[in-house]
Each structure stands twice: as structure tokens, then as C-alpha cells.
Design a protein around this motif. Structure first.
Motif, mmCIF file in Angstrom:
data_model
loop_
_atom_site.group_PDB
_atom_site.id
_atom_site.type_symbol
_atom_site.label_atom_id
_atom_site.label_comp_id
_atom_site.label_asym_id
_atom_site.label_seq_id
_atom_site.Cartn_x
_atom_site.Cartn_y
_atom_site.Cartn_z
ATOM 1 N N VAL A 66 0.835 -1.203 0.000
ATOM 2 C CA VAL A 66 0.000 0.000 0.000
ATOM 3 C C VAL A 66 0.871 1.256 0.000
ATOM 4 N N LEU A 67 1.986 1.222 0.736
ATOM 5 C CA LEU A 67 2.908 2.368 0.717
ATOM 6 C C LEU A 67 3.471 2.564 -0.683
ATOM 7 N N GLY A 68 3.849 1.470 -1.323
ATOM 8 C CA GLY A 68 4.398 1.559 -2.676
ATOM 9 C C GLY A 68 3.398 2.111 -3.669
ATOM 10 N N VAL A 69 2.181 1.588 -3.651
ATOM 11 C CA VAL A 69 1.171 2.055 -4.592
ATOM 12 C C VAL A 69 0.761 3.492 -4.276
ATOM 13 N N PHE A 96 10.594 2.492 -9.259
ATOM 14 C CA PHE A 96 11.470 1.448 -8.720
ATOM 15 C C PHE A 96 11.186 1.214 -7.239
ATOM 16 N N LEU A 97 10.999 2.312 -6.497
ATOM 17 C CA LEU A 97 10.726 2.190 -5.062
ATOM 18 C C LEU A 97 9.407 1.453 -4.824
ATOM 19 N N ALA A 98 8.385 1.756 -5.626
ATOM 20 C CA ALA A 98 7.095 1.082 -5.490
ATOM 21 C C ALA A 98 7.240 -0.420 -5.722
ATOM 22 N N ILE A 99 8.016 -0.796 -6.726
ATOM 23 C CA ILE A 99 8.218 -2.221 -7.031
ATOM 24 C C ILE A 99 9.026 -2.898 -5.928
ATOM 25 N N VAL A 100 10.037 -2.206 -5.397
ATOM 26 C CA VAL A 100 10.829 -2.751 -4.284
ATOM 27 C C VAL A 100 9.932 -3.057 -3.094
ATOM 28 N N LEU A 101 9.041 -2.121 -2.767
ATOM 29 C CA LEU A 101 8.132 -2.312 -1.633
ATOM 30 C C LEU A 101 7.167 -3.470 -1.878
ATOM 31 N N CYS A 102 6.700 -3.616 -3.119
ATOM 32 C CA CYS A 102 5.825 -4.752 -3.459
ATOM 33 C C CYS A 102 6.567 -6.072 -3.260
ATOM 34 N N LEU A 103 7.802 -6.135 -3.744
ATOM 35 C CA LEU A 103 8.585 -7.368 -3.641
ATOM 36 C C LEU A 103 8.910 -7.698 -2.188
ATOM 37 N N TYR A 104 9.166 -6.666 -1.389
ATOM 38 C CA TYR A 104 9.414 -6.893 0.046
ATOM 39 C C TYR A 104 8.160 -7.435 0.720
ATOM 40 N N GLN A 105 6.992 -6.895 0.323
ATOM 41 C CA GLN A 105 5.728 -7.373 0.882
ATOM 42 C C GLN A 105 5.481 -8.831 0.516
ATOM 43 N N ILE A 106 5.879 -9.210 -0.683
ATOM 44 C CA ILE A 106 5.685 -10.587 -1.149
ATOM 45 C C ILE A 106 6.577 -11.563 -0.384
ATOM 46 N N GLY A 107 7.723 -11.064 0.105
ATOM 47 C CA GLY A 107 8.602 -11.940 0.876
ATOM 48 C C GLY A 107 10.017 -12.021 0.378
ATOM 49 N N TYR A 108 10.357 -11.229 -0.627
ATOM 50 C CA TYR A 108 11.733 -11.207 -1.110
ATOM 51 C C TYR A 108 12.584 -10.314 -0.202
ATOM 52 N N SER A 109 13.861 -10.637 -0.120
ATOM 53 C CA SER A 109 14.785 -9.869 0.714
ATOM 54 C C SER A 109 16.053 -9.582 -0.085
ATOM 55 N N PRO A 110 16.953 -8.735 0.462
ATOM 56 C CA PRO A 110 18.213 -8.454 -0.243
ATOM 57 C C PRO A 110 19.025 -9.712 -0.550
ATOM 58 N N ASN A 111 18.794 -10.778 0.178
ATOM 59 C CA ASN A 111 19.503 -12.034 -0.095
ATOM 60 C C ASN A 111 19.081 -12.668 -1.423
ATOM 61 N N ASP A 112 17.920 -12.240 -1.923
ATOM 62 C CA ASP A 112 17.411 -12.776 -3.200
ATOM 63 C C ASP A 112 17.808 -11.886 -4.370
ATOM 64 N N LEU A 113 19.010 -11.350 -4.326
ATOM 65 C CA LEU A 113 19.442 -10.340 -5.296
ATOM 66 C C LEU A 113 19.320 -10.811 -6.735
ATOM 67 N N LEU A 114 19.664 -12.070 -7.002
ATOM 68 C CA LEU A 114 19.623 -12.585 -8.369
ATOM 69 C C LEU A 114 18.197 -12.636 -8.924
ATOM 70 N N VAL A 115 17.225 -12.732 -8.028
ATOM 71 C CA VAL A 115 15.824 -12.714 -8.446
ATOM 72 C C VAL A 115 15.280 -11.289 -8.432
ATOM 73 N N LEU A 116 15.725 -10.503 -7.453
ATOM 74 C CA LEU A 116 15.201 -9.152 -7.271
ATOM 75 C C LEU A 116 15.488 -8.231 -8.460
ATOM 76 N N ILE A 117 16.717 -8.278 -8.966
ATOM 77 C CA ILE A 117 17.090 -7.364 -10.050
ATOM 78 C C ILE A 117 16.232 -7.576 -11.295
#
Length: 316
Positions: A67-70, A95-116
Motif C-alpha cells: 500500500v505504501l508503494g502504490v 522502482f521504489l514502489a516495485i521494491v516495496l511490493c517485492l518486500y511485501q511478497i517476501g523477497y529480501s536483499p539475499n534474493d538479489l539474483l531474483v530481485l534485479i
């Protein structure tokens, strides 16, 4: 919250916005790229964002990062609807909105290869969805069909709160009252197309991750195929992607074949409904089969686009 109450609230908000936008001159004036001929209220898609906020409050503040991202991207997009912001200003918020969505889904900085890759795809997707707005009914009707596909799957799998989908569908129906007509009273604007795109990206990636079902991506296949193939064509003829144009198939169907806006929007929706049916009956198959379906549907849409484009060019 009771669905009837939510629908009435959204209807009331639409009336208020229509009056405010008219008073504040938030008007879309026709230009050479436009498919409309008279000034029309812009930014009616604020209803989609408001529906998400209503869900957020009534659900006990579920999905706060989404919700913050959107919210960030909706505010920036609404300002852009009023005064036109540069792409360099809008891009960091996207980019920030998408980052927040991905964090909400459960991705973290450790998932860098998927996040980018997901970041690039996410920002690309919301811009693709925004590019496709332009004729009456297309954004609203198409979004309804995509969300209905999601709702059917979610009713079986219970991945997210159904109310997020239902409230968004209600906002699209209310918006449709003003937009699904020969002469629209309001357009979605960037706030509408981008807000609904962020919603679809969030739910779509969430579903793909939880269900391990890449075929979910086909729930937006028609929009994706038209925009990507149009971009490829424009690059092939050396045209700048920032230049205004009427090269989308739906634009050619309106301006060259002289089909009505709603007829063209309905064609797009019917094709997407067929694809949604395929997705519904295949999302639980083996991943290898799902990738095969994605490739086959993509090839069929590419061939359809090519022959439609050539047919329209001959008429021209």
C-alpha cells in the motif's frame, strides 16, 4: 466491510472527483495522438487507488508495504496527470514502489539474483500498462477481466485477501460508468493505469511465487504482446519511443478500420478471456508444461499481431 457500502462509497467519491476535477481544470485536451476529440476529465483512475486505501483500512492494515508503494506511485502519477513530470523524476518512485511490493511478497536483499530481474520487469510492466491507455473502455474492461482471472484462482487457492481484488473490481465498475461509453466523461489517467498495474504486478508475482505457476503471467498477455511488439516495430523503423504515435493495433483498428472504441476494447477483452480460461485450467500443471503454454500463446499472439498489422496497413 459490506460490499454494498463500499460500492456506494466509491460511487459517491466518483461524483465528488468529477466535480473537483472540472473545477480545478484537470482536463485531458486532445492532441494529434489522442483518440478522443473533446476535452475530458483526467485522473478518474484515482478511484482504483481509493479502493485500495478502503481495503487497507477496513482489513486492519494488511499489506502495508504494498500500500505504501502504490500510494507513492499514485501520488506522483496524479501530479503527472496535472502538470506533467519528467520520466527521470518518475522513474525512482516506480522502482521504489516495485521494491516495496517485492518486500511485501517476501523477497529480501539475499534474493538479489531474483530481485534485479523482477525490478526491471516490474517497472517495465507498469509503464507498458500505462502505454496501453488511450481509447474508451480498454484500461477498465481489460483490468476487470485480468482481475476476474485472479479472483477465480484466488477463490480456490486463498493466496491473498479476496477483498483487495473485489474492492478493486468495484472501483473499475464505477469508473466504467463514466468511461465505457461512446463519449467518455472521464479517463483513468496515469494514476489509474499505473495504480492498477502495480496491483496486478503485486498479485501476479505473489501468485507465481506461492503457486510456482509462471503461466499466471498470461493473465496480462494481450496487453503485453501488443505493447512489446509495437515497441519492436517502432525500433525497427528508427522511431523514438518517446515520440507520440498511433501504432498500437487497437489505435489502428479505431483510426484506420473506423471501429468504435468499445468494440475494439471488447475484442481485446474477449481474447484475454480465452487466455484466462487456459491459465485457470493449467496453472497447476508441471512447470515445463506451463512454459510450453507461455511460448505457444506468445507465438499465436505474435502471428495474430503481424497479420492484423499487415491487413490494416494495406487498407491504409
Amino acid at each position: 466491510m459490506n460490499y454494498i457500502i463500499v460500492f456506494l462509497v466509491l460511487t459517491f467519491l466518483s461524483i465528488i472527483y468529477l466535480k473537483l476535477a472540472d473545477k480545478l481544470n484537470i482536463i485531458d485536451k486532445p492532441n494529434h495522438r489522442s483518440s478522443h476529440t473533446s476535452p475530458t476529465i483526467r485522473g478518474g483512475g484515482i478511484l482504483f487507488f481509493l479502493a485500495i486505501l478502503i481495503f487497507f483500512v477496513s482489513s486492519g492494515f494488511q499489506y502495508p508495504y504494498f500500500v505504501l508503494g502504490v500510494s507513492l506511485i499514485a501520488i506522483v502519477s496524479f501530479v503527472d496527470d496535472i502538470i506533467t513530470l519528467s520520466s527521470s523524476f518518475r522513474l525512482p518512485f516506480q522502482f521504489l514502489a516495485i521494491v516495496l511490493c517485492l518486500y511485501q511478497i517476501g523477497y529480501s536483499p539475499n534474493d538479489l539474483l531474483v530481485l534485479i530481474p523482477l525490478l526491471i520487469v516490474g517497472v517495465g510492466f507498469i509503464n507498458i500498462y500505462n502505454f496501453m491507455d488511450g481509447i474508451n473502455g480498454i484500461t477498465g474492461l481489460y483490468s476487470i477481466v485480468s482481475l476476474l482471472g485472479i479472483l477465480l484462482i484466488n477463490s480456490k487457492e486463498n493466496i491473498i485477501d479476496n477483498n483487495l481484488i473485489v474492492y478493486s473490481l468495484m472501483s473499475l465498475v464505477v469508473f466504467g460508468f463514466y468511461n465505457f461509453r461512446k463519449k467518455a466523461r472521464m479517463f483513468a489517467g496515469d494514476i489509474g493505469s499505473i495504480s492498477i498495474a502495480v496491483l496486478l504486478f503485486f498479485i501476479g508475482v505473489y501468485f507465481i511465487k506461492e503457486l510456482k505457476a509462471p503461466v499466471i503471467i498470461l493473465l496480462v498477455a494481450v496487453y503485453g504482446a501488443d505493447t512489446i511488439l509495437t515497441i519492436i516495430y517502432r525500433k525497427s523503423i528508427g522511431e523514438s519511443l518517446t515520440q507520440a504515435h498511433r501504432l498500437h493495433i487497437y489505435q489502428k483498428m479505431v483510426h484506420t478500420l473506423n471501429l468504435s472504441h468499445l468494440k475494439v476494447s471488447t475484442i481485446y477483452v474477449l481474447i484475454q478471456m480465452i487466455i484466462n480460461t487456459i491459465v485457470y485450467y493449467t496453472y497447476d500443471l508441471k512447470i515445463s508444461y506451463q512454459y510450453l503454454i507461455i511460448v505457444l500463446v506468445s507465438l499465436i499472439l505474435t502471428v495474430f499481431y503481424y497479420f492484423m498489422f499487415k491487413s490494416v496497413e494495406k487498407i491504409k
